[in-house]
Scaffold this motif. Structure first.
Motif, mmCIF file in Angstrom:
data_model
loop_
_atom_site.group_PDB
_atom_site.id
_atom_site.type_symbol
_atom_site.label_atom_id
_atom_site.label_comp_id
_atom_site.label_asym_id
_atom_site.label_seq_id
_atom_site.Cartn_x
_atom_site.Cartn_y
_atom_site.Cartn_z
ATOM 1 N N ALA A 263 0.842 -1.206 0.000
ATOM 2 C CA ALA A 263 0.000 0.000 0.000
ATOM 3 C C ALA A 263 0.877 1.257 0.000
ATOM 4 O O ALA A 263 0.599 2.230 -0.720
ATOM 5 C CB ALA A 263 -0.917 -0.011 1.218
ATOM 6 N N LYS A 264 1.937 1.235 0.792
ATOM 7 C CA LYS A 264 2.859 2.372 0.842
ATOM 8 C C LYS A 264 3.561 2.549 -0.501
ATOM 9 O O LYS A 264 3.721 3.670 -0.994
ATOM 10 C CB LYS A 264 3.881 2.143 1.957
ATOM 11 N N ALA A 265 3.954 1.428 -1.110
ATOM 12 C CA ALA A 265 4.660 1.482 -2.391
ATOM 13 C C ALA A 265 3.767 2.044 -3.496
ATOM 14 O O ALA A 265 4.220 2.826 -4.340
ATOM 15 C CB ALA A 265 5.153 0.084 -2.771
ATOM 16 N N LYS A 266 2.495 1.675 -3.500
ATOM 17 C CA LYS A 266 1.569 2.183 -4.519
ATOM 18 C C LYS A 266 1.418 3.699 -4.423
ATOM 19 O O LYS A 266 1.312 4.392 -5.446
ATOM 20 C CB LYS A 266 0.210 1.503 -4.371
ATOM 21 N N LYS A 267 1.401 4.195 -3.192
ATOM 22 C CA LYS A 267 1.288 5.644 -2.999
ATOM 23 C C LYS A 267 2.529 6.351 -3.540
ATOM 24 O O LYS A 267 2.419 7.368 -4.240
ATOM 25 C CB LYS A 267 1.110 5.949 -1.511
ATOM 26 N N GLU A 268 3.706 5.822 -3.236
ATOM 27 C CA GLU A 268 4.952 6.421 -3.727
ATOM 28 C C GLU A 268 5.032 6.328 -5.251
ATOM 29 O O GLU A 268 5.502 7.249 -5.921
ATOM 30 C CB GLU A 268 6.159 5.714 -3.099
ATOM 31 N N TYR A 269 4.567 5.210 -5.785
ATOM 32 C CA TYR A 269 4.551 5.002 -7.239
ATOM 33 C C TYR A 269 3.765 6.128 -7.920
ATOM 34 O O TYR A 269 4.225 6.719 -8.898
ATOM 35 C CB TYR A 269 3.915 3.639 -7.526
ATOM 36 N N ALA A 270 2.576 6.399 -7.386
ATOM 37 C CA ALA A 270 1.723 7.445 -7.974
ATOM 38 C C ALA A 270 2.388 8.817 -7.882
ATOM 39 O O ALA A 270 2.294 9.629 -8.816
ATOM 40 C CB ALA A 270 0.373 7.460 -7.268
ATOM 41 N N GLU A 271 3.070 9.088 -6.776
ATOM 42 C CA GLU A 271 3.736 10.383 -6.598
ATOM 43 C C GLU A 271 4.874 10.557 -7.600
ATOM 44 O O GLU A 271 5.056 11.638 -8.160
ATOM 45 C CB GLU A 271 4.261 10.501 -5.165
ATOM 46 N N ILE A 272 5.640 9.481 -7.824
ATOM 47 C CA ILE A 272 6.763 9.560 -8.767
ATOM 48 C C ILE A 272 6.241 9.742 -10.194
ATOM 49 O O ILE A 272 6.762 10.551 -10.959
ATOM 50 C CB ILE A 272 7.623 8.283 -8.668
#
Length: 380
Positions: free
Chosen positions: A201-210
């Protein structure tokens, strides 16, 4: 240890109970008594019954819970599940006694049930033996619980803090490698899954930000730096996130962006340019709007420029479709077949311009269908 289960010992044996059975598999029946003769069944003491093993798998915390057959270490499941074996055996006793009665063998039925009834004293002894074994097992479980408590607490604290999956997995695997018992092994495995979901879940959020840095803000250098770090930190999630695809997407977007345009927006106002592009669209100056918006895609307002670009595509294609509609109406009124065919060909041209200028416009499906319709009209 919170919600963590206590460790369990590995059983070294299983109790066996050999009920008397005839060759058909039914419990043995006492011989039918002669009239006037009482039949007295013989009862064995608990000590003379089949020996009970010293250890077994632990019972569930609630009697009503179903317990799966447990592997005792030799690759074979436990031979007896008391939750099903005893009720099945008792049902068999009643069924057989009833069958004897219905067959007219009432004396044999009574003798058979009396033999079953005198098991009650043995059951009390079995309960006592069970309590003794559970007490011994619980003592061992408590001792092992102290041994594994540091690792259990560490795993719990890491998941509460939403630590990285790799850290939780490493600690959980260390606990599992100590063979703490099936209950604690299952718990450790479940904790790994909790950590996996949290980290994903944390990785998906960072993915979207990048991705937003590249797609919406044209900050390609920063996006490339962050995605490289992201790929290293989330190696376990390549399949779920398609991280390499994101790396390629950012690189290609950066390559497609004019470096000179990026430099241009360091000294010019992109907001003013965006407003100017909107004026161009409303005035029907579609080429000017397109050039300016493509240039704005290298600015910090890339997201807004992309949205305005979609508006431009719709406006342009609407204009072309209106032109097609007017030409088609003229063709329908034309009596001369050759002139009608010429007008139909002219009606197709604006649709081709729409698809050529903006191949991914939102009206693509309608434009294609309109063109197919005109092609059919030409073939008539």
């Amino acid at each position: 240890m919170g919600n963590a289960p206590s460790p369990e010992t590995n059983p070294s044996g299983e109790p066996s109970a050999n009920a008397e059975r005839d060759s058909s598999g039914q419990p043995a029946v006492a011989p039918e008594s002669e009239p006037g003769t009482s039949t007295q069944p013989t009862v064995q003491s608990a000590d003379s019954a089949t020996d009970t093993a010293e250890t077994t798998t632990s019972a569930p915390s609630k009697v009503s819970e179903a317990v799966p057959m447990t592997d005792i270490g030799n690759g074979q499941p436990a031979p007896v599940d008391p939750y099903t074996a005893f009720p099945t055996l008792v049902d068999g006793v009643f069924a057989h006694a009833n069958a004897l009665y219905k067959a007219g063998l009432a004396d044999s039925a009574v003798a058979y049930l009396q033999r079953f009834r005198v098991i009650k004293p043995l059951w009390a002894q079995w309960e006592a033996k069970t309590d003794s074994m559970i007490l011994a097992f619980d003592k061992t479980r408590a001792e092992k619980a102290k041994q594994y408590e540091p690792l259990v607490l560490e795993i719990q604290n890491m998941n509460r803090a939403r630590a990285a999956y790799s850290m939780v997995a490493q600690t959980a695997d260390s606990l599992i490698s100590l063979e703490p018992g099936d209950a604690l092994t299952k718990w450790a495995t479940e904790q790994k899954q909790v950590a996996y979901k949290n980290t994903l879940a944390k990785a998906k959020k960072e993915y979207a930000e990048i991705k937003s840095l590249a797609d919406d803000k044209a900050q390609f250098a920063e996006a490339q730096k962050k995605v490289t770090e992201f790929q290293m930190r989330y190696r376990d999630f390549e399949v779920e996130l398609h991280i390499q695809a994101l790396v390629d997407h950012i690189r290609e977007a950066a390559q497609a962006t004019d470096a000179a345009a990026v430099k241009y927006w360091e000294s010019h106002d992109p907001a003013a340019a965006l407003a100017k592009a909107d004026e161009f669209i409303k005035a029907g100056k579609y080429k000017d709007a397109k050039d300016l918006l493509n240039k704005l895609k290298a600015s910090k307002l890339r997201k807004e420029a992309n949205a305005k670009y979609r508006e431009l595509a719709d406006a342009y294609c609407n204009t072309q479709r209106k032109e097609t509609s007017n030409l088609f109406a003229k063709a329908q009124k034309q009596k001369d077949p050759e002139k009608k065919r010429e007008l139909l060909k002219q009606a197709i041209a604006p649709l081709d311009k729409c698809m050529s200028e903006y191949p991914d416009n939102s009206q693509k499906k309608t434009v294609v269908e309109n063109r197919q319709f005109l092609e059919k009209e030409l073939q008539k």
